[in-house]
Design an enzyme around this catalytic site. Structure first.
Site, PDB file in Angstrom:
ATOM      1  N   GLU A  24       0.826  -1.216   0.000  1.00 42.44           N
ATOM      2  CA  GLU A  24       0.000   0.000   0.000  1.00 42.44           C
ATOM      3  C   GLU A  24       0.856   1.260   0.000  1.00 42.44           C
ATOM      4  O   GLU A  24       0.521   2.226  -0.664  1.00 42.44           O
ATOM      5  CB  GLU A  24      -1.034  -0.035   1.148  1.00 42.44           C
ATOM      6  CG  GLU A  24      -0.604   0.515   2.492  1.00 42.44           C
ATOM      7  CD  GLU A  24       0.263  -0.413   3.321  1.00 42.44           C
ATOM      8  OE1 GLU A  24       1.144  -1.109   2.764  1.00 42.44           O
ATOM      9  OE2 GLU A  24       0.100  -0.408   4.555  1.00 42.44           O
ATOM     10  N   ASP A  53       7.045   3.926   2.372  1.00 47.70           N
ATOM     11  CA  ASP A  53       7.330   4.920   3.419  1.00 47.70           C
ATOM     12  C   ASP A  53       8.853   5.016   3.592  1.00 47.70           C
ATOM     13  O   ASP A  53       9.514   5.739   2.868  1.00 47.70           O
ATOM     14  CB  ASP A  53       6.600   4.512   4.698  1.00 47.70           C
ATOM     15  CG  ASP A  53       6.840   5.476   5.842  1.00 47.70           C
ATOM     16  OD1 ASP A  53       7.052   6.664   5.565  1.00 47.70           O
ATOM     17  OD2 ASP A  53       6.805   5.045   7.014  1.00 47.70           O
ATOM     18  N   THR A  54       9.411   4.248   4.531  1.00 48.44           N
ATOM     19  CA  THR A  54      10.874   4.261   4.676  1.00 48.44           C
ATOM     20  C   THR A  54      11.530   3.322   3.656  1.00 48.44           C
ATOM     21  O   THR A  54      12.734   3.362   3.478  1.00 48.44           O
ATOM     22  CB  THR A  54      11.295   3.760   6.073  1.00 48.44           C
ATOM     23  OG1 THR A  54      10.970   2.374   6.178  1.00 48.44           O
ATOM     24  CG2 THR A  54      10.612   4.544   7.173  1.00 48.44           C
ATOM     25  N   THR A 105      10.662  -2.242   4.663  1.00 48.80           N
ATOM     26  CA  THR A 105       9.943  -3.500   4.459  1.00 48.80           C
ATOM     27  C   THR A 105       9.978  -3.909   2.987  1.00 48.80           C
ATOM     28  O   THR A 105      10.280  -5.057   2.648  1.00 48.80           O
ATOM     29  CB  THR A 105       8.467  -3.348   4.894  1.00 48.80           C
ATOM     30  OG1 THR A 105       8.440  -2.821   6.223  1.00 48.80           O
ATOM     31  CG2 THR A 105       7.737  -4.668   4.857  1.00 48.80           C
ATOM     32  N   ILE A 162      -1.015   8.525   6.334  1.00 50.30           N
ATOM     33  CA  ILE A 162      -2.137   8.175   5.465  1.00 50.30           C
ATOM     34  C   ILE A 162      -3.151   7.340   6.251  1.00 50.30           C
ATOM     35  O   ILE A 162      -2.775   6.361   6.906  1.00 50.30           O
ATOM     36  CB  ILE A 162      -1.648   7.375   4.234  1.00 50.30           C
ATOM     37  CG1 ILE A 162      -0.549   8.154   3.503  1.00 50.30           C
ATOM     38  CG2 ILE A 162      -2.805   7.067   3.294  1.00 50.30           C
ATOM     39  CD1 ILE A 162       0.266   7.314   2.526  1.00 50.30           C
TER      40      ILE A 162
END
Ligand code: G4P
Ligand code: MG
Length: 182
Positions: free
Chosen positions: A96, A99-100, A103, A153
């Site tokens: 989805e 971000d960083t 993952t 979000i």
């Protein structure tokens, strides 16, 4: 509301549709979708509506089963079958949010060990920020539905009250429109 970015189910469906169109235009025709759970599950299922490819699922999280924060991404569920099924295949990896990238980067590196022909990465949202990890050079196709500032979000599947969530999205979009009109 200012530091939160609300996205409703309808918006997500349309974002995935336009991503599917971009994917087709790019000439990338995946054999299989790999969904990163849990955030990538619903976007991956919507994508299947448009490109009709089987979905394999992996579960990776920065959070432990007891919700405490881990020091590194952990495999919650990693199906051996997934590894066997991606060898020699073109894989569309869906999550989805980028971000960083910790993952996502970890997941890509793990999947590459099983010799897919190619992996393309696709996310609904990419946060414009410095990333903790980068993708390996094997990743040459990357699709983000929307590049956004580093906001939190709010996804509809996390909503306690979906009507309030969708109302908040409407308010946010009308505020954004007012700002653009000024
Ligand atoms: P990345 O590689 O995809 O960039 O993920 P990162 O490790 O940076 O993110 C850690 C967790 O935080 C991920 O959840 C990710 O989905 C979640 N996250 C990051 N930014 C946001 C945001 O703005 N809104 C929401 N709702 N979640 C965010 P996870 O550990 O993979 O769990 P899951 O929720 O996918 O099950
Ligand atoms: Mg996630």
């Amino acid at each position: 509301m200012n530091n939160k970015f609300y996205v409703g189910y309808g918006t997500i469906h349309k974002t995935v549709k336009s991503l599917a169109e971009r994917l087709t235009e790019s000439g990338f025709d995946p054999d299989v979708i790999v969904a990163i759970g849990s955030g990538g599950f619903i976007p991956a299922r919507i994508m299947k509506t448009f490109i009709n490819r089987p979905i394999l699922a992996v579960g990776i999280s920065y959070y432990n089963i007891d919700q405490s924060h881990a020091d590194y991404p952990q495999k919650i569920q990693w199906i051996d079958e997934t590894e066997r099924q991606i060898e020699g295949k073109k894989v569309l990896l869906i999550d989805e949010v980028d971000d960083t990238r910790a993952t996502l980067g970890y997941c890509v590196r793990e999947l590459l060990r099983h010799e897919p022909e190619e992996i393309a990465v696709l996310v609904l949202h990419n946060k414009k920020k410095e990333k903790a990890a980068d993708f390996p050079p094997e990743i040459t196709r990357y699709f983000a539905g929307l590049d956004i500032e580093d906001l939190w979000i709010k996804y509809p599947w996390d909503a306690d009250n979906i009507d309030v969530h969708h109302e908040n999205e409407k308010i946010m979009l009308s505020e954004q429109k007012k700002e653009q009109d000024v």
